[in-house]
Scaffold this motif. Structure first.
Motif: not given
Length: 106
Positions: A91-97, A99-106
């Motif tokens: 999932v890409d989560v948009e940061k306040p600036d 840009s995107a922060r990606s994180w995964c969960r399996a």
């Protein structure tokens, strides 16, 4: 086909689909008297879609497969049919600036 295995892929697709039933079921599950709320969890649309995807792959095992360059000791290309369903989500989560922060969960 084999050359495509070495190419990193990232695809984003946006579709508008009717999701009223998903919304209703999510509200039922997240209701204070619902099963998810009792465990302190919240059910998202991603959870429901992932659950449906796994159930679909269990129901149609032919779709739970992957192309491999070497299916046997001779290196013959082929299709690997998986015994179990494994689902990983990114999932890409948009940061306040912006840009995107990606994180995964399996």
């Amino acid at each position: 086909m084999e050359a495509s295995l070495g190419v990193p892929t990232r695809a984003t697709s946006v579709r508008t689909v009717p999701a009223r039933l998903l919304e209703v079921n999510r509200q039922i599950l997240n209701n204070p008297a619902g099963p998810a709320h009792n465990r302190g969890a919240k059910v998202s649309f991603t959870h429901l879609i992932g659950f449906a995807l796994v159930r679909s792959l269990e129901a149609i095992p032919a779709l739970n497969a992957a192309f491999v360059a070497g299916i046997d000791e001779k290196g013959t290309p082929g299709v690997l049919r998986h015994e179990h369903v494994g689902l990983g989500l990114a999932v890409d989560v948009e940061k306040p600036d912006g840009s995107a922060r990606s994180w995964c969960r399996a």
